[in-house]
Design an enzyme around this catalytic site. Structure first.
Site, short mmCIF file in Angstrom:
data_model
loop_
_atom_site.label_atom_id
_atom_site.label_comp_id
_atom_site.label_asym_id
_atom_site.label_seq_id
_atom_site.Cartn_x
_atom_site.Cartn_y
_atom_site.Cartn_z
N ARG A 35 -82.31 25.32 -4.03
CA ARG A 35 -81.67 24.97 -2.77
C ARG A 35 -82.53 24.04 -1.92
NH1 ARG A 35 -77.48 28.46 -1.77
NH2 ARG A 35 -77.47 27.79 0.39
N TRP A 65 -85.50 22.37 2.36
CA TRP A 65 -85.05 21.01 2.07
C TRP A 65 -85.03 20.34 3.43
CZ3 TRP A 65 -81.09 17.61 3.33
CH2 TRP A 65 -80.89 16.53 2.46
N ASN A 116 -81.55 28.53 7.73
CA ASN A 116 -80.90 27.56 6.87
C ASN A 116 -79.73 26.98 7.65
OD1 ASN A 116 -79.60 26.14 4.82
ND2 ASN A 116 -78.58 27.96 4.02
N GLY A 117 -79.72 25.66 7.83
CA GLY A 117 -78.63 25.02 8.58
C GLY A 117 -79.20 24.01 9.55
N GLU A 142 -69.31 10.05 -13.67
CA GLU A 142 -70.09 11.29 -13.71
C GLU A 142 -71.31 11.11 -14.62
OE1 GLU A 142 -70.40 13.85 -12.12
OE2 GLU A 142 -71.45 15.22 -13.44
N LYS A 159 -75.17 11.58 -13.37
CA LYS A 159 -76.11 12.50 -14.03
C LYS A 159 -77.40 11.76 -14.37
CE LYS A 159 -74.76 15.32 -13.32
NZ LYS A 159 -73.84 16.16 -12.63
N GLU A 197 -79.54 10.90 -11.16
CA GLU A 197 -80.17 12.00 -10.42
C GLU A 197 -81.32 12.66 -11.18
OE1 GLU A 197 -76.51 15.18 -10.96
OE2 GLU A 197 -77.90 15.53 -9.35
N HIS A 206 -65.92 -9.09 -12.11
CA HIS A 206 -65.68 -9.48 -10.71
C HIS A 206 -66.96 -9.45 -9.88
CE1 HIS A 206 -61.39 -9.63 -11.43
NE2 HIS A 206 -61.51 -8.49 -12.09
N LYS A 245 -79.32 21.76 -4.39
CA LYS A 245 -78.06 22.02 -5.08
C LYS A 245 -76.88 22.18 -4.13
CE LYS A 245 -76.05 24.15 -9.02
NZ LYS A 245 -75.78 22.85 -9.67
C1 F6R Z 1 -74.50 16.35 -9.05
C2 F6R Z 1 -74.19 17.44 -8.14
C3 F6R Z 1 -73.63 17.10 -6.81
C4 F6R Z 1 -72.57 18.15 -6.43
C5 F6R Z 1 -72.10 17.92 -4.98
C6 F6R Z 1 -70.99 18.86 -4.59
O1 F6R Z 1 -75.00 16.84 -10.26
O2 F6R Z 1 -74.41 18.56 -8.44
O3 F6R Z 1 -73.10 15.82 -6.76
O4 F6R Z 1 -71.49 18.03 -7.29
O5 F6R Z 1 -73.19 18.11 -4.12
O6 F6R Z 1 -71.39 20.18 -4.73
P1 F6R Z 1 -70.34 21.35 -4.78
O7 F6R Z 1 -69.54 21.21 -6.02
O8 F6R Z 1 -71.16 22.60 -4.76
O9 F6R Z 1 -69.47 21.21 -3.56
#
Ligand code: F6R
Length: 596
Positions: A27, A78, A104-105, A469, A473, A476, A492, A591
């Site tokens: 997190r 974070w 957290n927030g 996607e 991947k 990141e 284009h 995450k």
């Molecule tokens: C990429 C990834 C992020 C999440 C995004 C949404 O691997 O994990 O792009 O998909 O932050 O997260 P959720 O699905 O938890 O709303």
């Protein structure tokens, strides 16, 4: 974004907190810290960096007997307000150093509160928004005139009336042996053990100690000590509120790496089972009636979940007469057109602030909402009218893989259920179809990408979101810049960037887009780009054109969606592994994105 944990029981709190923080590290992992109520003292240990990088004995002061206690709070950060540093790490304390909080927030009005506190004589140590909470609690617990002192529970309740924003807060005051918690739009779970109680941002650190949990509501004030837990509604009477206790089915084993070098690889290997579960969970009977009846669906999601939504929109519009409007979570609030029909929100974590906000916004248009999520009890499940769980199982690696596959399982099974005509259901065997992809070799493809700084991913039709996607991947976890384009779009503009140093990854399978894709690949080849193609290894055109073919057995779109997605996840994984990247915890990412 940020993980918090609290423990009150009979064990060494420092050990429980540190182990729990390791599980919450996905997190946020800029810095971390713990505070322990040793009764005679409040010990705070915190520092910049990752928990996993630091010897536990140093952090826990293991040699230092007076730092031991059985009640404490912890945090893994974070950064939002203030860069990662020892000072900005949580827990934060007040001027007397007898109160500690983790948060957290975001506290939106922290600036005004901080100015007032400073003018009242408070001295701040950090640049964070969170520190105001500790000083506000101090003001209420220890007022200047020494009159009207409040308990920690009362103080937390009063302070929540002063702060605006999103928060899950745990507060500790020296010598009280209790933790007081409150949440508003940020996740918090309470675990009920035998003589021990835990708070955490999710259930991962809790399952080691108990399978009994409560999901507190926004505004509830909860306090725990070694003998029990007490909940009351903010502003309500203190006699407590009845709560539903949920029994978790997750085992501690499921959240371990199980011999894999990375959680990401383990989670990709879990995809066949996750897919089987997710598809099975959706039947015409489990679908909300509104989803069956509506003519228009507004899909809202972020990141990987957005890509799943995009694939859904292609497939649903092809199979039914329903219309799909697709919105990125963070942009949805700027869209002025009303929501017609149903709102479908997709979120693995169920905590993404923009996606949760979209569900609330949908209500303003009287739109019924359906949430697709992986996390029971998450914020989105409280906001949406209906929830469909994706049953992926816990996903620890920051990069979403098996949750994407499980989202697609749920979404495409919905398409299947809403399809008007008899449908040859390929989904019944798709979980088996992805198994051979897991043992493909990616060595040649990886070698072609090793020196690249920029890459392009191209596809057409439903394979366009799939390459989006794939590119996400790759960037990141490998930090290689990867751009995805609908294959026809490269001409284009982006063509100007193509060279022998920009490998192109293409999905090119037999079907309606095949011929035109071959044409596009020829154009790219003419610019000298190395071509890695996911396609049928027997295709003569591909044999002639591609520098390397990642062999995908063509089995029809419903199955090809999954096999190509898994192959692109593995390609990204193997490139990042060869570059020795921190695959499970890529830099700057967390995450669950609980801030806008
Ligand atoms: C990429 C990834 C992020 C999440 C995004 C949404 O691997 O994990 O792009 O998909 O932050 O997260 P959720 O699905 O938890 O709303």
């Amino acid at each position: 974004m940020c993980g918090i944990i609290g423990y009150a029981g009979f064990r060494d709190a420092a050990q429980v907190l540190m182990q729990g923080l390791l599980l919450l590290e996905y997190r946020g992992y800029d810095s971390f810290g713990i505070a322990i109520d040793t009764v005679t003292d409040l010990t705070i240990m915190k520092r910049v960096g990752r928990i996993s990088d630091v010897k536990q004995s140093i952090i826990c002061g293991a040699e230092d007997a007076e730092n031991r206690g059985t009640v404490g709070i912890g945090h893994t950060r974070w950064a939002t307000h203030g860069p990662p540093s020892d000072i900005n790490a949580h827990p934060h304390s007040d001027c007397t150093k007898t109160i500690a909080i983790v948060h957290n927030g975001i506290i939106e009005n922290y600036h005004t509160l901080k100015e007032k506190l400073i003018s009242d004589g408070h001295v701040f140590s950090s640049e964070t928004d969170s520190e105001v909470i500790a000083h506000l609690i101090e003001d209420v617990m220890y007022p200047k005139q020494n009159q009207g002192r409040k308990t920690l529970v009362e103080a937390v309740e009063i302070v929540t009336d002063m702060i605006i924003g999103s928060y899950a807060i745990l507060a500790l005051a020296q010598g009280t042996n209790e933790i007081v918690a409150v949440r508003c739009k940020s996740p918090l779970v309470l675990g009920l053990g035998d003589g021990e109680f835990l708070f955490a941002s999710d259930m991962l650190p809790i399952i080691e100690y108990t399978d009994q949990v409560i999901y507190p509501d926004d505004g509830d004030i909860i306090h725990i000590n070694q003998t029990g837990y007490y909940v009351h509604k903010r502003g309500g009477n203190k006699t407590g509120v009845p709560y539903n206790i949920t029994t978790l089915t997750l085992s501690p084993q499921q959240v371990k790496k199980g011999g894999y070098p990375h959680y990401m690889l383990k989670e990709i290997y879990e995809e066949p089972e996750a897919l089987y579960r997710s598809i099975r969970s959706i039947t015409p009977d489990t679908l909300p009636k509104s989803l069956k009846d509506t003519q228009c669906i507004t899909v809202v999601a972020c990141g990987t979940s957005y890509h799943a939504g995009m694939i859904f929109s292609y497939m649903l519009e092809e199979a039914t007469s329903k219309l799909v409007r697709l919105e990125i979570g963070s942009e949805f609030k700027y869209a002025t057109s009303p929501v017609h029909g149903l709102l479908l929100a997709i979120s693995q974590s169920g905590e993404t602030a923009d996606t949760v906000a979209a569900v609330k916004r949908g209500r303003c248009f009287n739109a019924e909402s359906v949430a697709i999520t992986n996390v029971l009890g998450s914020s989105i499940t409280r906001e949406a009218d209906h929830t469909l769980l994706m049953h992926a199982g816990p996903e620890i690696s920051v990069a979403a893989t098996k949750s994407f596959i499980a989202q697609l399982g749920v979404l495409l099974q919905i398409v299947n259920c809403l399809h008007n005509e008899d449908f040859n259901n390929e989904l019944t065997r798709v979980h088996q179809a992805i198994v051979p992809v897991l043992s493909l070799s990616f060595d040649t493809a990886v070698d072609l990408c090793m020196d690249a700084e920029h890459m392009f991913y191209v596809g057409r039709g439903v394979f366009y979101p799939i390459v989006m996607e794939g590119a996400l991947k790759l960037k990141e976890i490998s930090y290689i810049h990867a751009e995805a384009y609908a294959a026809g779009e490269l001409k284009h503009g982006p063509f100007a960037l193509l060279s022998s140093k920009t490998p192109v990854v293409a999905v090119c399978l037999p079907g309606s887009t095949y011929a035109v894709m071959i044409g596009n690949l020829k154009e790219m080849k003419a610019r000298g780009t190395p071509l890695i193609v996911l396609g049928d290894p027997r295709s003569p055109e591909l044999i002639e054109l591609a520098d390397h073919i990642i062999p995908i057995k063509p089995e029809g779109t419903m199955i090809d969606i999954f096999t190509t997605s898994v192959a692109l996840q593995l390609l990204a994984y193997h490139i990042a592994a060869k570059l020795e990247r921190d695959i499970d915890k890529p830099r700057n990412l967390a995450k669950s994105v609980t801030v806008e």
